[in-house]
Scaffold this motif. Structure first.
Motif, short mmCIF file in Angstrom:
data_model
loop_
_atom_site.label_atom_id
_atom_site.label_comp_id
_atom_site.label_asym_id
_atom_site.label_seq_id
_atom_site.Cartn_x
_atom_site.Cartn_y
_atom_site.Cartn_z
N GLY A 1 -30.34 -1.31 44.60
CA GLY A 1 -29.40 -0.21 44.44
C GLY A 1 -28.20 -0.62 43.63
O GLY A 1 -27.93 -1.80 43.42
N PHE A 2 -27.45 0.38 43.16
CA PHE A 2 -26.22 0.11 42.42
C PHE A 2 -25.32 1.34 42.48
O PHE A 2 -25.76 2.45 42.85
CB PHE A 2 -26.51 -0.27 40.96
CG PHE A 2 -27.48 0.64 40.25
CD1 PHE A 2 -27.20 1.98 40.02
CD2 PHE A 2 -28.70 0.15 39.82
CE1 PHE A 2 -28.09 2.80 39.37
CE2 PHE A 2 -29.60 0.97 39.17
CZ PHE A 2 -29.28 2.30 38.94
N GLN B 1 -35.73 4.73 36.12
CA GLN B 1 -34.66 4.96 35.15
C GLN B 1 -33.97 6.29 35.45
O GLN B 1 -34.62 7.28 35.74
CB GLN B 1 -35.21 4.99 33.73
CG GLN B 1 -35.72 3.66 33.21
CD GLN B 1 -36.34 3.81 31.82
OE1 GLN B 1 -37.45 4.30 31.68
NE2 GLN B 1 -35.61 3.38 30.82
N ILE B 2 -32.64 6.26 35.35
CA ILE B 2 -31.86 7.49 35.47
C ILE B 2 -31.32 7.82 34.09
O ILE B 2 -30.49 7.08 33.55
CB ILE B 2 -30.70 7.33 36.47
CG1 ILE B 2 -31.23 6.83 37.82
CG2 ILE B 2 -29.96 8.65 36.65
CD1 ILE B 2 -30.14 6.54 38.83
N PRO B 3 -31.79 8.90 33.46
CA PRO B 3 -31.35 9.21 32.10
C PRO B 3 -29.85 9.48 32.03
O PRO B 3 -29.22 9.92 33.00
CB PRO B 3 -32.15 10.48 31.75
CG PRO B 3 -33.29 10.50 32.72
CD PRO B 3 -32.79 9.85 33.96
N ARG B 4 -29.28 9.22 30.87
CA ARG B 4 -27.84 9.41 30.66
C ARG B 4 -27.43 10.86 30.89
O ARG B 4 -26.37 11.13 31.47
CB ARG B 4 -27.47 8.98 29.23
CG ARG B 4 -25.99 9.13 28.91
CD ARG B 4 -25.16 8.09 29.65
NE ARG B 4 -23.74 8.27 29.47
CZ ARG B 4 -22.96 8.99 30.27
NH1 ARG B 4 -23.50 9.62 31.32
NH2 ARG B 4 -21.68 9.11 30.06
N ALA C 1 -27.19 4.82 43.79
CA ALA C 1 -28.61 5.08 43.62
C ALA C 1 -29.39 3.93 44.26
O ALA C 1 -29.06 2.77 44.05
CB ALA C 1 -28.95 5.19 42.14
N ILE C 2 -30.39 4.28 45.04
CA ILE C 2 -31.19 3.29 45.77
C ILE C 2 -32.66 3.56 45.50
O ILE C 2 -33.09 4.72 45.42
CB ILE C 2 -30.91 3.35 47.28
CG1 ILE C 2 -29.44 3.03 47.58
CG2 ILE C 2 -31.83 2.40 48.05
CD1 ILE C 2 -29.03 3.33 49.00
N SER C 3 -33.42 2.50 45.34
CA SER C 3 -34.87 2.65 45.15
C SER C 3 -35.60 1.62 46.01
O SER C 3 -35.13 0.49 46.20
CB SER C 3 -35.25 2.46 43.68
OG SER C 3 -36.64 2.67 43.50
N ILE C 4 -36.75 2.02 46.53
CA ILE C 4 -37.58 1.17 47.40
C ILE C 4 -38.98 1.12 46.80
O ILE C 4 -39.54 2.16 46.43
CB ILE C 4 -37.64 1.71 48.83
CG1 ILE C 4 -36.23 2.02 49.35
CG2 ILE C 4 -38.34 0.72 49.76
CD1 ILE C 4 -36.23 2.84 50.62
N VAL D 1 -33.45 7.26 46.33
CA VAL D 1 -32.40 7.99 47.05
C VAL D 1 -31.26 8.17 46.07
O VAL D 1 -30.62 7.21 45.65
CB VAL D 1 -31.93 7.21 48.29
CG1 VAL D 1 -30.80 7.96 48.98
CG2 VAL D 1 -33.09 6.98 49.26
N LEU D 2 -31.02 9.42 45.69
CA LEU D 2 -30.03 9.73 44.66
C LEU D 2 -29.06 10.78 45.15
O LEU D 2 -29.34 11.51 46.12
CB LEU D 2 -30.74 10.26 43.40
CG LEU D 2 -31.77 9.34 42.73
CD1 LEU D 2 -32.47 10.08 41.60
CD2 LEU D 2 -31.11 8.08 42.20
N PRO D 3 -27.90 10.90 44.50
CA PRO D 3 -26.99 12.01 44.82
C PRO D 3 -27.67 13.35 44.58
O PRO D 3 -28.58 13.47 43.75
CB PRO D 3 -25.82 11.79 43.84
CG PRO D 3 -25.88 10.35 43.48
CD PRO D 3 -27.33 9.98 43.50
N GLU D 4 -27.24 14.36 45.28
CA GLU D 4 -27.91 15.67 45.24
C GLU D 4 -27.91 16.27 43.83
O GLU D 4 -28.82 17.02 43.48
CB GLU D 4 -27.22 16.63 46.21
CG GLU D 4 -27.45 16.27 47.68
CD GLU D 4 -26.83 17.28 48.62
OE1 GLU D 4 -26.23 18.26 48.11
OE2 GLU D 4 -26.94 17.11 49.84
#
Length: 622
Positions: A209-210, A239-242, A255-258, A289-292
């Motif tokens: 996460g970061f 990846q989370i696009p800009r 942002a968290i990923s498993i 797990v991302l912000p809504e």
């Protein structure tokens, strides 16, 4: 049929009587010593087969055996009577939260040792799933990284490859989806307090996460996990696009990923009409797990099965429907080794993966085209050789005409032999017992296909020789030596060098076929480069001939040689574009993600149309 049915009934009746004395249910037997629960059986084809199991050695008392209040806690999985059509899961654990709050409220470490030392029976797996489910429900108000590590250690124990087969006997068929949902729910409450990306690094579950905000540049999380201790790591990336990050508020979010390498083999889908189950997962399962405000993510999956037939389908796990949802993702890229997906993240679709697609590149059309085309090609080649043998004494008048027909015979022999080796190779599966034979098939196929092109090169050199050398002719024996040195010597050197360099690293052959490797060592270039260079040289020779034939010859008495040179030029002029076009499409099929159309065109040109035309043309052009 009636006697068979009666025999089956007698078998089941006898087995029922044998088990009836050991447990209350006639279709069960008790667990081993120190385990509570039962093992359920069904009688199928005169044999009893295990159908369910609730054997567990774990209990809340054992988890908190050092606690003074342990005696007041209930047993997690008491002996549950099983019924053949109504198996029930272990009772819900209600007092785990009390034990954790009392013994290890800061990191949950007091439960990990007991869980990790337990045997992964179906009953223990069900117990641990309920344990994690209760923790994520009752103790997720302030999840720290220490708690997440302990939680993941417990989950890692039942995600081990050694435990996969026991998931099938858990009475609660929703246990696997409950586990995934519990982990996602617990991770949603996780708070990242530093800039560290790695949070959990277990063998079968990783968490990263970061921090992010609307000014953050495009972010990605990379995973590398092994399916077991012997296989190479499988990669995955989130990846989370800009453009998505610009939707965030100025204040920091996270942002968290498993990642799960084995969960795909465990997840059981709810029945869906017109869908054949189970559908095989071919990559990591990645939860996010991302912000809504963030809705779109890009995921890259390395394929577990990398064969050319392993087409992929991007999917997301719908937690309410308990199945993979194809509408959650769109395919961006599907190549031999990896897949890139664009997926929509929602509160009910938080986990994603790739499935083995029912669509296959190995279309039956290709098989039919190849089979029919090779048959026509081989018949044409045999006919060509018969004609050559029949008219040989009447057509080999001069040295050049003699060498021309030597080239024709050797081109036909090389292609015929290569086709035979191709047929032999198509019947081999690359297993341990076939491996050495497959290496031999690949070597000889490579050698004889190269010989075809190098004999064509020698024909082009004959043209140049006939045009440039008018008053002095080379001896026939010397021309034969040069011809065989070029036609077979050069291919032999290339083929031997290729196998010597690539085979020690197991990179000589493709993993799915007896042919030169492309993905790892690019061994196929040892065929493609010489073949395409020869095609280019032959085209240049054709142009040189076209220019020279426009000039008047001065006092040449070699009229027969001139006619022969023109015939050779005609051969080369027609064969070179045909072969160049064929292998142009052949190179196109090597490009990842190539349309099936290119494969069909290449199969048509190579196996049927070009083969039948070139063999017939070679022999009847006189």
């Amino acid at each position: 049929m009636k006697m068979k049915s009666q025999a089956t009934m007698i078998c089941c009746l006898v087995m029922n009587l044998m088990h009836l004395s050991e447990c209350g249910n006639p279709n069960c037997q008790p667990c081993a010593k120190d385990f509570h629960g039962e093992i359920g059986f069904t009688c199928n084809q005169k044999k009893w087969q295990k159908s369910a199991e609730t054997c567990t050695s774990l209990s809340v008392e054992k988890l908190f055996k050092d606690s003074t209040g342990a005696s007041r806690l209930s047993v997690a999985a008491p002996s549950i009577p099983l019924h053949i059509l109504d198996f029930r899961a272990p009772e819900t654990i209600e007092s785990v939260a009390q034990g954790i709050r009392k013994n290890c409220p800061l990191d949950y470490a007091c439960i990990t040792d007991m869980v990790k030392s337990s045997e992964t029976t179906s009953g223990n797996i069900a117990f641990i799933v309920e344990l994690l489910k209760n923790i994520s429900t009752d103790l997720s108000d302030n999840v720290t990284q220490e708690k997440m590590k302990s939680y993941s250690e417990v989950a890692n124990h039942i995600l081990d490859t050694a435990a996969i087969s026991n998931w099938a006997f858990i009475p609660n068929k929703n246990a696997s989806s409950d586990l995934l949902q519990s982990v996602n729910l617990f991770a949603r409450q996780l708070h990242i307090h530093n800039n560290s990306e790695n949070i959990v690094n277990e063998l079968f579950i990783q968490t990263k996460g970061f921090h992010i905000n609307h000014n953050t540049s495009e972010k990605s999380l990379n995973f590398s996990m092994s399916m077991n201790n012997t296989t190479e790591d499988i990669l995955g990336m989130v990846q989370i696009p800009r453009q998505e990050l610009r939707k965030l508020w100025p204040n920091a979010s996270q942002a968290i990923s498993i990642a799960f390498p084995t969960l795909g083999a465990i997840l059981r889908e709810a029945h869906l009409q017109n869908v054949s189950l189970p559908r095989r997962v071919n990559g990591l399962v990645l939860s996010v797990v991302l912000p809504e405000r963030l809705q779109e993510i890009i995921l890259t999956f390395e394929k577990i099965n990398k064969t050319r037939n392993a087409r992929a389908q991007c999917v997301g796990w719908h937690s309410k429907k308990r199945r993979w949802d194809e509408k959650a993702c769109q395919m961006m890229l599907d190549i031999r080794s990896e897949v890139k997906c664009r997926c929509n993240y929602t509160s009910v679709v938080m986990s994603f993966s790739i499935l083995m697609s029912p669509k296959s590149m190995t279309d039956k059309v290709l098989d039919y085209i190849t089979c029919i085309g090779l048959s026509v090609s081989i018949l044409s080649l045999v006919l060509c050789l018969i004609i050559e043998a029949t008219v040989w004494s009447r057509v080999v008048v001069t040295e050049i005409s003699y060498m021309r027909h030597v080239c024709i015979v050797n081109i036909a022999v090389s292609l015929l032999t290569a086709n035979v080796w191709f047929i032999i190779g198509s019947h081999f599966n690359i297993k341990a017992q076939d491996y050495n034979m497959c290496v031999a098939v690949t070597f000889f196929s490579h050698f004889f296909y190269l010989s075809l092109f190098f004999w064509m090169l020698f024909k082009a050199l004959l043209i140049i020789y006939g045009i440039l050398v008018i008053f002095r002719r080379m001896m026939k024996s010397r021309m034969m030596v040069i011809g065989f040195a070029i036609g077979y010597g050069c291919p032999l050197i290339i083929a031997v060098t290729t196998v010597a360099i690539t085979e020690p690293e197991n990179g000589y052959m493709r993993p799915e076929a007896c042919w030169l490797n492309w993905d790892n060592t690019k061994a196929l270039l040892a065929f493609a480069i010489p073949a395409l260079v020869i095609v280019a040289v032959n085209l240049i020779v054709v142009l040189v001939v076209a220019v020279n034939t426009q000039r008047p010859s001065i006092g040449s008495s070699k009229s027969q040689d001139v006619v022969t040179i023109m015939r050779i030029s005609k051969n080369v002029a027609i064969l070179t574009p045909l072969l160049g076009l064929t292998w142009g499409f052949g190179i196109a099929t090597l490009i990842e993600g190539t349309s099936l159309t290119f494969h069909i065109i290449f199969a048509l040109l190579n196996a049927f149309q070009v083969s039948s035309k070139r063999e017939t043309f070679l022999c009847y052009s006189d």
